[in-house]
Write a protein that holds these residues in place. Structure first.
Motif, mmCIF file in Angstrom:
data_model
loop_
_atom_site.group_PDB
_atom_site.id
_atom_site.type_symbol
_atom_site.label_atom_id
_atom_site.label_comp_id
_atom_site.label_asym_id
_atom_site.label_seq_id
_atom_site.Cartn_x
_atom_site.Cartn_y
_atom_site.Cartn_z
ATOM 1 N N GLN A 282 39.745 48.480 39.682
ATOM 2 C CA GLN A 282 38.884 48.276 38.517
ATOM 3 C C GLN A 282 37.416 48.350 38.903
ATOM 4 O O GLN A 282 36.591 48.880 38.157
ATOM 5 N N ALA A 283 37.083 47.830 40.090
ATOM 6 C CA ALA A 283 35.694 47.883 40.556
ATOM 7 C C ALA A 283 35.240 49.336 40.734
ATOM 8 O O ALA A 283 34.107 49.694 40.371
ATOM 9 N N MET A 292 32.911 43.869 48.402
ATOM 10 C CA MET A 292 34.264 43.357 48.615
ATOM 11 C C MET A 292 34.687 42.564 47.394
ATOM 12 O O MET A 292 33.906 41.774 46.859
ATOM 13 N N VAL A 293 35.914 42.778 46.947
ATOM 14 C CA VAL A 293 36.441 41.947 45.872
ATOM 15 C C VAL A 293 37.046 40.692 46.497
ATOM 16 O O VAL A 293 37.691 40.748 47.539
ATOM 17 N N GLY A 294 36.803 39.563 45.871
ATOM 18 C CA GLY A 294 37.344 38.303 46.364
ATOM 19 C C GLY A 294 37.701 37.407 45.210
ATOM 20 O O GLY A 294 37.474 37.741 44.040
ATOM 21 N N GLN A 299 38.458 33.054 40.078
ATOM 22 C CA GLN A 299 37.794 34.154 39.396
ATOM 23 C C GLN A 299 37.533 35.297 40.372
ATOM 24 O O GLN A 299 37.245 35.073 41.550
ATOM 25 N N ILE A 300 37.640 36.540 39.898
ATOM 26 C CA ILE A 300 37.317 37.695 40.724
ATOM 27 C C ILE A 300 35.799 37.808 40.856
ATOM 28 O O ILE A 300 35.065 37.748 39.867
ATOM 29 N N VAL A 301 35.334 37.956 42.093
ATOM 30 C CA VAL A 301 33.897 38.109 42.349
ATOM 31 C C VAL A 301 33.688 39.319 43.260
ATOM 32 O O VAL A 301 34.607 39.754 43.963
ATOM 33 N N HIS A 302 32.473 39.852 43.240
ATOM 34 C CA HIS A 302 32.111 40.994 44.079
ATOM 35 C C HIS A 302 30.981 40.573 45.011
ATOM 36 O O HIS A 302 29.952 40.073 44.545
#
Length: 329
Positions: A282-283, A292-294, A299-302
């Motif tokens: 999705q990013a 990096m997705v984390g 919650q999804i964070v970048h």
């Protein structure tokens, strides 16, 4: 929005349980969005050797529960050079790749950052490492399984330690980070956890062991990260033995070794791998790169690649160390 039509997917660095869950999620999420996936075998070395092929959604059936990585992983000295990265980029361009997803630790994501900067690829990282040493995510893929593996082994060691009134120094992985040793120590009720982030003192360690037996405990277990500043479990055990008043201590050493990397991933690592794999695709679709997705607080964070090795998390680590010291008394 970014016009991504074909992505390259690789696992790099040390393997970690849950990598296959992330691989599966990337391939299937991409397929659902009409994006093709090029699977890269054996990490960056596979890029350089053009060891790549199309992978469809059906090929990732039945891998969710598998440890290791079906894509293979390898360290690549050639990729550390500009010439090696240029060759990898040429191969990616020949394959029609316009986006890259990298599953790995700090070194692997640093390589992704260089690809993005030098060759203008959209690159997204997924944190896959048992060390749990990356900022921008509460936990990395593989950490939960590795801690559970260490915990189960230490529980068994504790049984024999208790039977014989022994002191065990148990070495776990963690060359530069002590998260694995710390969580393994807390979850097993260990006397102490020795980690690279904190300077340890042999006299203090020896005193902690004496205190443990003075409290009528039948055993003492010290969990040691391999990168601890005094030299690892074997060296520390020898130094403790050579101290005053230790002649009656029955001291043993156990090194859990690479068994910590293997095994079927835990529920948490399977879910985390699935969630971050989907978020990585999705990013890319959203036009993001160099992040990096984390997962933070569910919650999804970048997080930019340049912010992955901050020391902000050490405050949380030291709070846990102090808590462990209180509870071990």
């Amino acid at each position: 929005m970014s016009d991504i039509s074909r992505i390259a997917l690789l696992t790099s660095g040390g393997d970690a349980p849950g990598m296959n869950a992330a691989v599966r999620a990337v391939v299937r999420s991409a397929d659902a969005k009409g994006i093709e996936t090029i699977a890269v075998s054996n990490g960056y070395q596979g890029m350089i050797e053009n060891n790549m092929r199309l992978m469809d959604a059906r090929e990732v059936s039945g891998i969710l529960h598998l440890g290791g990585t079906i894509l293979g992983t390898a360290r690549s000295d050639a990729f550390r050079t500009p010439e090696g990265r240029a060759k990898a980029a040429d191969n990616l361009n020949a394959q029609g790749v316009d986006g890259i997803v990298i599953i790995g630790g700090d070194g692997s994501l640093t390589g992704g950052q260089k690809l993005a900067e030098e060759h203008n690829f959209h690159v997204i990282g997924i944190p896959g490492t048992i060390d749990n040493d990356l900022s921008g995510t509460d936990f990395t893929i593989g950490f939960d399984t590795a801690v559970n593996t260490a915990m189960e082994a230490i529980d068994k060691i504790r049984d024999t330690a208790s039977s014989h009134h022994r002191t065990f120094f148990v070495e776990v992985m963690g060359r530069h980070a002590g998260w694995l040793a710390l969580y393994a120590g807390i979850s097993t009720g260990a006397t102490a956890a020795l980690i690279p982030e904190r300077e340890d003192d042999i006299a203090h360690i020896r005193e902690r062991i004496f205190e443990s037996f003075k409290l009528n405990k039948r055993f003492s277990i010290i969990v040691v990260a391999e990168g601890e500043n005094l030299g690892g479990a074997e060296a520390i055990a020898e130094m403790v033995k050579n101290g005053e008043g230790t002649e009656n201590l029955d001291i043993r050493v156990a090194n859990l070794g690479h068994m910590q990397r293997g095994g079927s991933p835990s529920m948490r690592d399977r879910v985390l791998g699935a969630r971050l794999g989907d978020a990585a695709v999705q990013a890319l679709v959203d036009g993001k790169t160099g992040v990096m997705v984390g997962e933070r607080y569910h919650q999804i964070v970048h997080t930019p690649f340049t912010r992955l090795k901050t020391t902000e998390r050490n405050a949380d680590m030291f709070d846990l160390v102090e808590m462990m010291d209180r509870l071990a008394r």
